[in-house]
Scaffold this motif. Structure first.
Motif, PDB file in Angstrom:
ATOM      1  N   GLY A 156       0.812  -1.213   0.000  1.00  0.00           N
ATOM      2  CA  GLY A 156       0.000   0.000   0.000  1.00  0.00           C
ATOM      3  C   GLY A 156       0.846   1.263   0.000  1.00  0.00           C
ATOM      4  N   ASN A 157       0.253   2.346   0.413  1.00  0.00           N
ATOM      5  CA  ASN A 157       0.942   3.623   0.456  1.00  0.00           C
ATOM      6  C   ASN A 157       2.023   3.583   1.540  1.00  0.00           C
ATOM      7  OD1 ASN A 157       1.671   6.317   1.206  1.00  0.00           O
ATOM      8  ND2 ASN A 157      -0.101   7.043   0.058  1.00  0.00           N
ATOM      9  N   ILE A 158       3.269   3.655   1.139  1.00  0.00           N
ATOM     10  CA  ILE A 158       4.409   3.531   2.054  1.00  0.00           C
ATOM     11  C   ILE A 158       4.388   4.618   3.128  1.00  0.00           C
ATOM     12  CG2 ILE A 158       6.928   3.554   2.218  1.00  0.00           C
ATOM     13  CD1 ILE A 158       5.661   1.036   0.893  1.00  0.00           C
ATOM     14  N   LYS A 159       4.112   5.848   2.741  1.00  0.00           N
ATOM     15  CA  LYS A 159       4.102   6.944   3.721  1.00  0.00           C
ATOM     16  C   LYS A 159       3.010   6.739   4.767  1.00  0.00           C
ATOM     17  CE  LYS A 159       6.197  10.464   0.810  1.00  0.00           C
ATOM     18  NZ  LYS A 159       6.015  11.772   0.186  1.00  0.00           N
ATOM     19  N   GLU A 160       1.854   6.263   4.344  1.00  0.00           N
ATOM     20  CA  GLU A 160       0.766   6.005   5.301  1.00  0.00           C
ATOM     21  C   GLU A 160       1.153   4.892   6.273  1.00  0.00           C
ATOM     22  OE1 GLU A 160      -2.877   5.259   3.228  1.00  0.00           O
ATOM     23  OE2 GLU A 160      -2.950   7.289   2.393  1.00  0.00           O
ATOM     24  N   MET A 161       1.799   3.860   5.753  1.00  0.00           N
ATOM     25  CA  MET A 161       2.230   2.765   6.629  1.00  0.00           C
ATOM     26  C   MET A 161       3.307   3.250   7.601  1.00  0.00           C
ATOM     27  SD  MET A 161       1.977  -0.594   4.188  1.00  0.00           S
ATOM     28  CE  MET A 161       3.376  -0.142   3.222  1.00  0.00           C
ATOM     29  N   ALA A 162       4.204   4.100   7.125  1.00  0.00           N
ATOM     30  CA  ALA A 162       5.240   4.652   7.994  1.00  0.00           C
ATOM     31  C   ALA A 162       4.604   5.488   9.101  1.00  0.00           C
ATOM     32  CB  ALA A 162       6.217   5.490   7.176  1.00  0.00           C
ATOM     33  N   GLU A 163       3.634   6.328   8.756  1.00  0.00           N
ATOM     34  CA  GLU A 163       2.958   7.153   9.765  1.00  0.00           C
ATOM     35  C   GLU A 163       2.227   6.292  10.785  1.00  0.00           C
ATOM     36  OE1 GLU A 163       1.372  11.084   9.290  1.00  0.00           O
ATOM     37  OE2 GLU A 163       1.553  10.835   7.105  1.00  0.00           O
TER      38      GLU A 163
ATOM     39  N   LEU B  97       2.975   3.243  11.728  1.00  0.00           N
ATOM     40  CA  LEU B  97       3.974   2.626  12.602  1.00  0.00           C
ATOM     41  C   LEU B  97       4.455   3.644  13.643  1.00  0.00           C
ATOM     42  CD1 LEU B  97       6.832   0.302  11.647  1.00  0.00           C
ATOM     43  CD2 LEU B  97       7.291   2.251  13.098  1.00  0.00           C
ATOM     44  N   ILE B  98       4.773   4.860  13.200  1.00  0.00           N
ATOM     45  CA  ILE B  98       5.271   5.909  14.094  1.00  0.00           C
ATOM     46  C   ILE B  98       4.244   6.235  15.171  1.00  0.00           C
ATOM     47  CG2 ILE B  98       5.813   8.387  14.180  1.00  0.00           C
ATOM     48  CD1 ILE B  98       7.217   7.929  11.404  1.00  0.00           C
ATOM     49  N   GLU B  99       2.993   6.339  14.767  1.00  0.00           N
ATOM     50  CA  GLU B  99       1.916   6.716  15.689  1.00  0.00           C
ATOM     51  C   GLU B  99       1.777   5.745  16.864  1.00  0.00           C
ATOM     52  OE1 GLU B  99      -0.826   9.274  17.071  1.00  0.00           O
ATOM     53  OE2 GLU B  99       0.215   9.578  15.163  1.00  0.00           O
TER      54      GLU B  99
ATOM     55  N   ASP C 136       8.961  -1.269  15.165  1.00  0.00           N
ATOM     56  CA  ASP C 136       7.907  -2.134  15.672  1.00  0.00           C
ATOM     57  C   ASP C 136       8.531  -3.523  15.780  1.00  0.00           C
ATOM     58  OD1 ASP C 136       5.803  -3.850  16.105  1.00  0.00           O
ATOM     59  OD2 ASP C 136       4.529  -3.028  14.522  1.00  0.00           O
ATOM     60  N   SER C 137       9.070  -3.828  16.958  1.00  0.00           N
ATOM     61  CA  SER C 137       9.824  -5.083  17.119  1.00  0.00           C
ATOM     62  C   SER C 137       8.942  -6.327  17.022  1.00  0.00           C
ATOM     63  CB  SER C 137      10.594  -5.075  18.438  1.00  0.00           C
ATOM     64  OG  SER C 137       9.712  -4.976  19.523  1.00  0.00           O
ATOM     65  N   LYS C 138       7.666  -6.193  17.323  1.00  0.00           N
ATOM     66  CA  LYS C 138       6.768  -7.352  17.258  1.00  0.00           C
ATOM     67  C   LYS C 138       6.652  -7.885  15.827  1.00  0.00           C
ATOM     68  CE  LYS C 138       2.142  -8.928  18.463  1.00  0.00           C
ATOM     69  NZ  LYS C 138       0.849  -8.557  19.034  1.00  0.00           N
ATOM     70  N   TYR C 139       6.559  -6.977  14.871  1.00  0.00           N
ATOM     71  CA  TYR C 139       6.399  -7.380  13.472  1.00  0.00           C
ATOM     72  C   TYR C 139       7.650  -7.110  12.637  1.00  0.00           C
ATOM     73  CZ  TYR C 139       1.540  -7.858  14.747  1.00  0.00           C
ATOM     74  OH  TYR C 139       0.379  -8.237  15.355  1.00  0.00           O
ATOM     75  N   TYR C 140       8.737  -6.712  13.283  1.00  0.00           N
ATOM     76  CA  TYR C 140      10.016  -6.463  12.634  1.00  0.00           C
ATOM     77  C   TYR C 140       9.860  -5.499  11.454  1.00  0.00           C
ATOM     78  CZ  TYR C 140      14.917  -7.439  11.765  1.00  0.00           C
ATOM     79  OH  TYR C 140      16.270  -7.328  11.616  1.00  0.00           O
TER      80      TYR C 140
ATOM     81  N   TYR D 202      10.823  -0.259   6.239  1.00  0.00           N
ATOM     82  CA  TYR D 202      11.231  -1.650   6.133  1.00  0.00           C
ATOM     83  C   TYR D 202      10.123  -2.541   6.686  1.00  0.00           C
ATOM     84  CZ  TYR D 202      13.583  -6.069   6.930  1.00  0.00           C
ATOM     85  OH  TYR D 202      13.906  -7.396   6.924  1.00  0.00           O
ATOM     86  N   SER D 203       9.764  -3.575   5.925  1.00  0.00           N
ATOM     87  CA  SER D 203       8.769  -4.550   6.365  1.00  0.00           C
ATOM     88  C   SER D 203       8.860  -5.778   5.463  1.00  0.00           C
ATOM     89  CB  SER D 203       7.359  -3.949   6.268  1.00  0.00           C
ATOM     90  OG  SER D 203       6.383  -4.881   6.667  1.00  0.00           O
TER      91      SER D 203
END
Length: 141
Positions: free
Chosen positions: A2-9, A11-13, A72-76, A128-129
């Motif tokens: 999906g949208n990389i920036k949305e996924m990054a946000e 994760l950060i949140e 996010d260490s749970k999902y690396y 990274y995912s």
């Protein structure tokens, strides 16, 4: 993907801790664990609070280059942001970022001279995912 920036946000949140790196006086990276940013503007600007006398404040006054990492260490999964840091000590920004729990560290409150704000402004990022990485640019205002 999906949208990389949305996924990054996203994760950060959801992280309570981040890692902030500076360049020390000998040119080596120096990384510190920090509480999650108190306030942010998307993926572009992050505000973190710290002690005015900390080593990292001296490092950023000498060399503003920085890296901010969320994991996010749970999902690396992780997000790396590269950019610059400004050390802010003006009252308006200190009041904006202030958290009531800060009195534990800064008994003088929002105007305590030992309290300052690090404003991290990102320029590029990497997400990274699932054993893959994607680079993205940050649209600076």
């Amino acid at each position: 993907m999906g949208n990389i920036k949305e996924m990054a946000e996203s994760l950060i949140e959801n992280q309570g801790v981040c890692f902030l790196s500076a360049v020390d006086k000998n040119g080596y990276p120096s990384t510190k664990a920090m509480l999650a940013p108190r306030f942010r503007e998307g993926l572009q600007v992050f505000y973190l609070s710290t002690n005015t006398n900390s080593a990292k404040v001296s490092q950023y006054r000498f060399n503003s280059k920085a890296c901010l990492y969320f994991c996010d260490s749970k999902y690396y999964r992780g997000v790396t942001l590269q950019g610059t840091v400004e050390v802010l000590e003006d009252k308006e920004i200190k009041h904006m970022v202030w958290n009531k729990g800060n009195t534990l560290f800064y008994p003088g409150g929002e105007d305590d001279p030992g309290y300052c704000i690090l404003k991290f402004t990102s320029h590029i990022g990497r997400y990274y995912s699932n054993f893959q990485s994607w680079d993205f640019r940050i649209q600076n205002k």
